[in-house]
Design an enzyme around this catalytic site. Structure first.
Site, PDB file in Angstrom:
ATOM      1  CB  SER A  28      -0.613  -0.411   1.044  1.00  0.00           C
ATOM      2  OG  SER A  28      -0.690  -0.177   2.801  1.00  0.00           O
ATOM      3  CB  THR A 160     -41.483  25.205  -8.130  1.00  0.00           C
ATOM      4  OG1 THR A 160     -42.887  25.672  -8.992  1.00  0.00           O
ATOM      5  CG2 THR A 160     -41.648  25.443  -7.290  1.00  0.00           C
ATOM      6  CG  HIS A 161     -41.982  21.337 -10.753  1.00  0.00           C
ATOM      7  ND1 HIS A 161     -43.042  19.730 -10.586  1.00  0.00           N
ATOM      8  CD2 HIS A 161     -43.294  22.379  -9.909  1.00  0.00           C
ATOM      9  CE1 HIS A 161     -43.429  20.382  -9.551  1.00  0.00           C
ATOM     10  NE2 HIS A 161     -44.438  21.748  -9.193  1.00  0.00           N
ATOM     11  CB  SER A 282     -15.643  24.215 -28.816  1.00  0.00           C
ATOM     12  OG  SER A 282     -15.700  22.834 -29.822  1.00  0.00           O
ATOM     13  CE  LYS A 288     -20.389  25.449 -27.404  1.00  0.00           C
ATOM     14  NZ  LYS A 288     -20.791  23.241 -27.557  1.00  0.00           N
ATOM     15  CG  ASN A 290     -18.067  24.709 -24.193  1.00  0.00           C
ATOM     16  OD1 ASN A 290     -18.646  24.834 -24.928  1.00  0.00           O
ATOM     17  ND2 ASN A 290     -17.283  23.901 -25.158  1.00  0.00           N
ATOM     18  CD  GLU A 295     -20.507  21.185 -19.091  1.00  0.00           C
ATOM     19  OE1 GLU A 295     -21.381  20.875 -19.522  1.00  0.00           O
ATOM     20  OE2 GLU A 295     -19.126  21.621 -19.529  1.00  0.00           O
ATOM     21  CE1 TYR A 322      -6.575  -3.433   8.971  1.00  0.00           C
ATOM     22  CE2 TYR A 322      -5.321  -5.698   8.416  1.00  0.00           C
ATOM     23  CZ  TYR A 322      -5.509  -4.022   7.917  1.00  0.00           C
ATOM     24  OH  TYR A 322      -4.986  -3.799   6.646  1.00  0.00           O
ATOM     25  CD  GLN A 327      -2.758  -2.536   2.176  1.00  0.00           C
ATOM     26  OE1 GLN A 327      -1.968  -2.542   3.117  1.00  0.00           O
ATOM     27  NE2 GLN A 327      -2.763  -3.411   0.374  1.00  0.00           N
ATOM     28  CE  LYS A 330      -4.051   2.312   4.973  1.00  0.00           C
ATOM     29  NZ  LYS A 330      -5.034   1.397   5.262  1.00  0.00           N
TER      30      LYS A 330
HETATM   31  N1  ARG Z   1      -1.223  -1.610   5.230  1.00  0.00           N
HETATM   32  C1  ARG Z   1      -2.249  -2.196   5.926  1.00  0.00           C
HETATM   33  C2  ARG Z   1      -3.382  -1.440   6.005  1.00  0.00           C
HETATM   34  O1  ARG Z   1      -3.469  -0.293   5.574  1.00  0.00           O
HETATM   35  C3  ARG Z   1      -1.722  -1.722   7.740  1.00  0.00           C
HETATM   36  C4  ARG Z   1      -2.207  -2.752   8.574  1.00  0.00           C
HETATM   37  C5  ARG Z   1      -1.242  -3.734   8.621  1.00  0.00           C
HETATM   38  N2  ARG Z   1      -1.437  -4.374   9.764  1.00  0.00           N
HETATM   39  C6  ARG Z   1      -1.822  -6.225   9.422  1.00  0.00           C
HETATM   40  N3  ARG Z   1      -2.634  -7.294  10.172  1.00  0.00           N
HETATM   41  N4  ARG Z   1      -1.335  -6.656   7.984  1.00  0.00           N
HETATM   42  O2  ARG Z   1      -4.229  -1.650   6.736  1.00  0.00           O
END
Ligand code: ARG
Length: 462
Positions: A28, A160-161, A282, A288, A290, A295, A322, A327, A330
């Protein structure tokens, strides 16, 4: 004798190297490197606490803390290589710390798991981002108030509408968005209160056998208090979902506003003109101009909704505590943070540089019988039941349509032809301005009411 495997901190029980594909798939670091500051901040507090309760020596803590700060400097200077074999930001920083400090660095992870560590990092990160987003919302609200004040008596049709309904003040329309943003701000504040608890000390899932001082860490990092259940501390991401949900609602508001700007800047409406600096052309049609910015805000609302759905779906079947699925929290969270910040940021200057075509707006209130309700109310004041007056004015509108007239064009004689109760002052009653200013109820569009609300807003914004 087993063959020596990789340098991974968890490699002790393994006899084979991690498959390259798995290494890439599992890592990650490419995205959680963004948490480095908060990871280091959390580690420093953890090291201080370890020393405070006597798990490590004060000297050792000092060495670790100095090492962590040095790693931070390396990252900030762009000298840190984030490679997939480092797995995630937590292991990357720890590994580098040990390289720098020697074995003492290996004491940092005592009484801690990456599970409570990552939960802490996200909370620290989100706390900062929420405050920043709130600041941006305030700026946008200020812009709205300024534009409303500058154009306080500009008249436009209210809809309205998407059919012209009753005349309103443009300032009143803008301030509707002030109110939406106010609630968005409050939603983020509510969310912040639930983000602001510290999970550190939960360990992998069951708590810690060490005599940790969780209150001390809370204080060090400015958290309101430690979390109350170790399993919940490491498995809960509802605070991220709550944030994404508040963000989705905010984007819904910005998207509606965008939709209106897109409509208003069309030739059909012509109510506003976005500045050249906030529009694009455009590649084929030379004429144009835009409204790409609103948008895109409208379009980006889709990804913010998508992120919310992604998080809800990731979490929906996870057994405690967990799971690696988490993961996946994020990227959705980071993308939401980035998207809302960039959208709120661009809105203020776009509005401030926009031209407002007051004449077009006023013209649009004419000829569409927008004050028909006022004519009906006029008769009510003269003792006619509303249902009856509604019917009478309906007939007047039909007459006008047939004879290609506006209410304004009717002579007193024509008015009287529909009801003897009409007097000369009906002419004033059905002007857009009179219609607007009659709506003095709290929160209404009368100039007086809007000015009153603006006064309150000035106090709110302080
Ligand atoms: N990179 C992991 C995450 O974002 C960190 C936690 C990892 N924990 C584990 N037991 N492997 O969730």
């Amino acid at each position: 004798m087993r063959k020596k495997t990789s340098s991974k901190p968890w490699s002790g029980r393994f006899t084979q190297e991690t498959n390259k594909l798995v290494e890439e798939f599992n890592a990650s670091i490419s995205f959680d490197k963004r948490l480095y500051k908060h990871d280091i901040m959390g580690s420093i507090a953890h090291a201080r606490m370890l020393a405070k309760v006597g798990i490590i020596a004060k000297k050792e803590a000092d060495k670790i803390i100095a090492g962590l700060k040095a790693v931070e400097k390396e990252i900030e200077a762009g000298r840190f290589k984030f490679t997939p074999d480092l797995e995630d930001i937590h292991m990357a920083i720890e590994k580098r710390l040990i390289e720098k400090t020697g074995p003492v660095g290996g004491k940092l992870h005592t009484a801690r798991s990456r599970n409570d560590q990552v939960a802490l990092d996200i909370r620290l990160y989100l706390r900062d981002e929420i405050k920043e987003a709130q600041g941006l919302i305030k700026d946008l609200q200020k812009s709205l108030v300024n534009i409303a004040k500058k154009n306080i008596d500009c008249i436009m049709p209210g809809y309205t509408h998407l059919q012209r309904a009753q005349p309103i003040l443009f300032s009143h329309h803008l301030l509707a968005y002030y109110e939406m943003l106010k609630r968005d701000y409050e939603r983020f504040a509510d969310c912040l209160a639930r983000v602001n608890v510290i999970p550190l000390g939960a360990g992998a899932l069951a708590g810690s056998p060490y005599p940790l001082d969780r209150d001390f860490m809370a204080k060090e990092l400015g958290f309101a208090k430690p979390t109350d259940n170790s399993l919940d501390s490491v498995s809960d991401r509802d605070f991220c979902i709550e944030f994404c949900s508040a963000a989705a609602i905010l984007m819904m508001h910005l998207s509606r506003f965008s939709e209106e700007l897109i409509l208003w800047s069309s030739q059909e409406f012509g109510f506003v003109e976005l500045s050249d600096s906030f529009s694009t052309g455009s590649s084929i049609m030379p004429q144009k101009k835009n409204p790409d910015v609103p948008e895109l805000v409208r379009g980006k609302t889709g990804r913010v909704y998508g992120n919310l759905t992604a998080l809800l779906t990731v979490m929906k079947s996870l057994p405690l505590a967990y799971n690696k699925d988490m993961q996946e929290d994020k990227e959705a969270l980071f993308d939401t943070v980035d998207t809302i910040k960039e959208c709120i940021k661009i809105f203020s200057p776009m509005l401030q540089t926009m031209e407002i075509n007051k004449e077009r707006m006023l013209d649009a209130t004419k000829g569409g019988f927008l004050t028909a309700t006022d004519a009906a109310d006029y008769l009510v004041k003269k003792g006619i039941p509303f249902r009856e007056s509604h019917r009478i004015v309906g007939r007047i509108v039909a007459y006008c349509i047939k004879n290609k007239k506006a209410l304004d064009d009717l002579t007193l004689k024509e008015w009287k032809g529909f009801s003897g109760k009409f007097e000369d002052n009906i002419k004033n009653t059905i002007s857009a301005k009179a219609s607007i200013n009659s709506r003095k109820t709290k929160g209404g569009t009368a100039l007086e009411a809007v000015k009153k609300r603006l006064k309150e807003i000035e106090r709110e914004m302080r």
